[in-house]
Design an enzyme around this catalytic site. Structure first.
Site, PDB file in Angstrom:
ATOM      1  N   CYS A 174       0.822  -1.217   0.000  1.00  9.90           N
ATOM      2  CA  CYS A 174       0.000   0.000   0.000  1.00  9.90           C
ATOM      3  C   CYS A 174       0.852   1.261   0.000  1.00  9.90           C
ATOM      4  CB  CYS A 174      -0.855  -0.051   1.256  1.00  9.90           C
ATOM      5  SG  CYS A 174      -1.497   1.533   1.728  1.00  9.90           S
TER       6      CYS A 174
HETATM    7  N1  LIG Z   1      -7.480  -1.432   1.877  1.00  4.75           N
HETATM    8  C1  LIG Z   1      -6.876  -0.369   1.402  1.00  4.75           C
HETATM    9  O1  LIG Z   1      -6.252   0.417   2.100  1.00  4.75           O
HETATM   10  C2  LIG Z   1      -6.923  -0.078  -0.060  1.00  4.75           C
HETATM   11  C3  LIG Z   1      -7.266  -1.037  -0.950  1.00  4.75           C
HETATM   12  N2  LIG Z   1      -7.253  -0.797  -2.286  1.00  4.75           N
HETATM   13  C4  LIG Z   1      -7.652  -1.869  -3.185  1.00  4.75           C
HETATM   14  O2  LIG Z   1      -7.433  -1.487  -4.524  1.00  4.75           O
HETATM   15  C5  LIG Z   1      -8.483  -1.938  -5.377  1.00  4.75           C
HETATM   16  C6  LIG Z   1      -9.038  -0.792  -6.124  1.00  4.75           C
HETATM   17  O3  LIG Z   1      -9.769   0.032  -5.221  1.00  4.75           O
HETATM   18  P1  LIG Z   1     -10.742   1.189  -5.751  1.00  4.75           P
HETATM   19  O4  LIG Z   1      -9.937   2.187  -6.470  1.00  4.75           O
HETATM   20  O5  LIG Z   1     -11.566   1.672  -4.608  1.00  4.75           O
HETATM   21  O6  LIG Z   1     -11.697   0.370  -6.700  1.00  4.75           O
HETATM   22  P2  LIG Z   1     -12.274   0.722  -8.099  1.00  4.75           P
HETATM   23  O7  LIG Z   1     -11.184   1.090  -9.029  1.00  4.75           O
HETATM   24  O8  LIG Z   1     -13.182  -0.377  -8.479  1.00  4.75           O
HETATM   25  O9  LIG Z   1     -13.112   2.019  -7.762  1.00  4.75           O
HETATM   26  C7  LIG Z   1     -14.345   1.928  -7.149  1.00  4.75           C
HETATM   27  C8  LIG Z   1     -15.158   3.174  -7.373  1.00  4.75           C
HETATM   28  O10 LIG Z   1     -14.927   4.068  -6.311  1.00  4.75           O
HETATM   29  C9  LIG Z   1     -14.338   5.282  -6.813  1.00  4.75           C
HETATM   30  N3  LIG Z   1     -13.318   5.636  -5.862  1.00  4.75           N
HETATM   31  C10 LIG Z   1     -12.139   5.021  -5.625  1.00  4.75           C
HETATM   32  N4  LIG Z   1     -11.468   5.641  -4.633  1.00  4.75           N
HETATM   33  C11 LIG Z   1     -12.276   6.669  -4.265  1.00  4.75           C
HETATM   34  C12 LIG Z   1     -12.165   7.687  -3.320  1.00  4.75           C
HETATM   35  N5  LIG Z   1     -11.065   7.797  -2.546  1.00  4.75           N
HETATM   36  N6  LIG Z   1     -13.169   8.569  -3.188  1.00  4.75           N
HETATM   37  C13 LIG Z   1     -14.260   8.498  -3.962  1.00  4.75           C
HETATM   38  N7  LIG Z   1     -14.433   7.547  -4.894  1.00  4.75           N
HETATM   39  C14 LIG Z   1     -13.447   6.660  -5.037  1.00  4.75           C
HETATM   40  C15 LIG Z   1     -13.827   4.947  -8.190  1.00  4.75           C
HETATM   41  O11 LIG Z   1     -13.863   6.065  -9.052  1.00  4.75           O
HETATM   42  P3  LIG Z   1     -12.521   6.878  -9.422  1.00  4.75           P
HETATM   43  O12 LIG Z   1     -11.416   5.868  -9.615  1.00  4.75           O
HETATM   44  O13 LIG Z   1     -12.894   7.582 -10.674  1.00  4.75           O
HETATM   45  O14 LIG Z   1     -12.266   7.790  -8.269  1.00  4.75           O
HETATM   46  C16 LIG Z   1     -14.822   3.908  -8.647  1.00  4.75           C
HETATM   47  O15 LIG Z   1     -15.981   4.496  -9.140  1.00  4.75           O
HETATM   48  C17 LIG Z   1      -9.478  -2.641  -4.461  1.00  4.75           C
HETATM   49  O16 LIG Z   1      -9.240  -4.018  -4.525  1.00  4.75           O
HETATM   50  C18 LIG Z   1      -9.145  -2.113  -3.094  1.00  4.75           C
HETATM   51  O17 LIG Z   1      -9.409  -3.062  -2.074  1.00  4.75           O
HETATM   52  C19 LIG Z   1      -6.901   0.423  -2.777  1.00  4.75           C
HETATM   53  C20 LIG Z   1      -6.511   1.422  -1.946  1.00  4.75           C
HETATM   54  C21 LIG Z   1      -6.556   1.280  -0.507  1.00  4.75           C
HETATM   55  N1  LIG Z   2      -3.552   0.967  -0.146  1.00 11.42           N
HETATM   56  C1  LIG Z   2      -3.602  -0.177  -0.824  1.00 11.42           C
HETATM   57  N2  LIG Z   2      -3.979  -1.287  -0.158  1.00 11.42           N
HETATM   58  C2  LIG Z   2      -4.053  -2.396  -0.868  1.00 11.42           C
HETATM   59  C3  LIG Z   2      -3.726  -2.477  -2.226  1.00 11.42           C
HETATM   60  N3  LIG Z   2      -3.930  -3.724  -2.645  1.00 11.42           N
HETATM   61  C4  LIG Z   2      -4.350  -4.403  -1.579  1.00 11.42           C
HETATM   62  N4  LIG Z   2      -4.418  -3.622  -0.508  1.00 11.42           N
HETATM   63  C5  LIG Z   2      -4.812  -3.964   0.853  1.00 11.42           C
HETATM   64  O1  LIG Z   2      -3.729  -4.658   1.496  1.00 11.42           O
HETATM   65  C6  LIG Z   2      -4.240  -5.818   2.144  1.00 11.42           C
HETATM   66  C7  LIG Z   2      -3.150  -6.837   2.388  1.00 11.42           C
HETATM   67  O2  LIG Z   2      -2.199  -6.313   3.300  1.00 11.42           O
HETATM   68  P1  LIG Z   2      -0.898  -7.084   3.803  1.00 11.42           P
HETATM   69  O3  LIG Z   2      -0.302  -6.136   4.766  1.00 11.42           O
HETATM   70  O4  LIG Z   2      -1.368  -8.348   4.452  1.00 11.42           O
HETATM   71  O5  LIG Z   2      -0.032  -7.346   2.639  1.00 11.42           O
HETATM   72  C8  LIG Z   2      -5.340  -6.256   1.189  1.00 11.42           C
HETATM   73  O6  LIG Z   2      -6.228  -7.177   1.743  1.00 11.42           O
HETATM   74  C9  LIG Z   2      -5.982  -4.924   0.854  1.00 11.42           C
HETATM   75  O7  LIG Z   2      -6.895  -4.493   1.801  1.00 11.42           O
HETATM   76  C10 LIG Z   2      -3.317  -1.291  -2.870  1.00 11.42           C
HETATM   77  O8  LIG Z   2      -2.980  -1.266  -4.067  1.00 11.42           O
HETATM   78  N5  LIG Z   2      -3.257  -0.173  -2.130  1.00 11.42           N
END
Ligand SMILES: NC(=O)C1=CN([C@@H]2O[C@H](COP(=O)(O)OP(=O)(O)OC[C@H]3O[C@@H](n4cnc5c(N)ncnc54)[C@H](OP(=O)(O)O)[C@@H]3O)[C@@H](O)[C@H]2O)C=CC1
Ligand SMILES: Nc1nc2c(ncn2[C@@H]2O[C@H](COP(=O)(O)O)[C@@H](O)[C@H]2O)c(=O)[nH]1
Length: 323
Positions: A174
């Protein structure tokens, strides 16, 4: 609120009531099924694939299939059901996902578990999707996230989520914390505690688990299940590409919001890293079981419940002194 992370906490041993760690029961009930361990490989493309999903389900472990081959999900559910296995899939929140859910309902194909997987889960888009899934596929157990606050947990539970996933930014792949300044990175364990106090339903601790002891700590602070990426990414069964560097074997592990997943550098919040190759995932799961059995014995109990109430001290990142 006390702020701490996994490294800052030591659990305090209680009097042991078992004669062998093998007496300690690590099984967990989650969504109406019993699993061998309270851990699940992250729903990421370098951590889980269909083959591993089948094998985990056959062997009594929980799994969540990723959502990055959206068109494969319909047949995946069918194939799991043909083998009498539970189907556990992920969805996003974009318009095509509504069509997908509607197509499952039209075919009466109800997955047992659906994880709504977006970065910022405390949002109207997730609330709307929870409600839609509950309306279309009422028997599915819905895990929604990710959130990092009690308000987020309550909002998703009130919308109908059966479990919420806690963790914004603590993952090993991340970069959300450095790109946006937001998240639970650095205080993920405290966030689990903070969220679990508000939760009426199970919490999945997601991200930041670096050692088997962190699983026990997650349960102590209120998690029912732990989602783990990097610790599971280096195995024989892991789908990540195998790489050799300076005579050592590694597997690629990349974030779901990385350019490697997206195919473009756009709204990137994840990176790629190499994790050391570790052999079979089943050896790791066995070691996790043994370590958790030991944790339960130190907690003075026979099952996971014992971990919920153990005392702890905050040692502020000193636990590795001498290691
Ligand atoms: N657990 C964590 O800390 C994180 C996990 N991830 C992982 O990365 C993958 C992609 O995530 P994600 O980008 O959400 O999925 P998507 O690319 O499928 O986006 C989902 C929707 O939410 C919108 N979106 C995404 N981020 C935001 C935001 N911060 N505020 C408002 N709208 C938002 C996107 O539009 P648009 O892209 O146009 O904004 C899209 O419409 C997932 O698997 C997720 O679990 C990603 C970051 C953090
Ligand atoms: N901020 C982001 N978080 C992400 C991304 N892809 C996955 N994830 C989150 O990390 C955990 C796994 O964490 P770990 O410490 O066990 O390796 C996963 O389940 C998601 O919630 C990303 O691209 N950006």
């Amino acid at each position: 609120m006390e702020v701490f992370d996994y490294n800052d906490i030591q659990l305090i041993p209680n009097k042991c009531i078992v004669n062998s760690r093998s007496e300690c029961d690590t099984t967990v009930e989650f969504g109406g099924r019993q699993f061998k361990l309270p851990v699940v490989p992250a729903n990421m493309q370098t951590v889980i694939n269909e083959e591993l999903a089948v094998s985990l389900a056959q062997n009594g472990y929980f799994y969540v299939m990723h959502r990055f081959q959206p068109e494969a999900r319909h047949d995946f559910i069918k194939r799991m059901h043909d083998q009498d296995l539970f189907a556990s899939i992920s969805v996003g929140v974009k318009p095509a996902e509504y069509d997908f859910i509607a197509s499952l309902a039209a075919d009466d194909l109800q997955p047992e578990y659906i994880t709504i997987d977006i970065a910022h889960g405390y949002s109207d888009s997730v609330i709307k999707m929870i409600k839609y899934i509950k309306e279309q596929l009422p028997t599915a157990f819905v895990i929604a996230g990710n959130v990092g606050t009690p308000e987020g947990v309550r909002a998703l539970e009130n919308a109908g989520a059966d479990a919420t996933k806690v963790g914004v930014g603590p993952g090993k792949a991340c970069i959300t914390k450095v790109k946006t300044g937001f998240g639970t990175g650095g205080w993920q364990l405290a966030a689990i505690r903070y969220c679990a106090k508000a939760a009426q339903k199970p919490i999945v601790a997601d991200g930041g688990i670096r050692t088997d002891g962190d699983i026990a700590k997650s349960l102590r602070f209120g998690a029912t299940m732990c989602m783990i990426g990097s610790l599971f990414a280096g195995h024989l069964e892991s789908p990540g590409k195998e790489v050799e560097e300076a005579g050592r074997k590694y597997k690629e592990y990349f974030g779901s919001a990385s350019e490697y997943q997206k195919g473009a550098y756009h709204n990137v919040e994840g990176k790629k890293l190499l994790v050391p190759y570790k052999g079979s995932i089943y050896d790791t799961l066995q070691e996790m079981k043994e370590d958790l059995q030991s944790s339960i014995s130190y907690a003075g109990g026979r099952d996971l419940k014992a971990l919920r109430t153990v005392d702890y001290v905050i040692v502020k990142d000193t636990i590795y002194n001498g290691d």
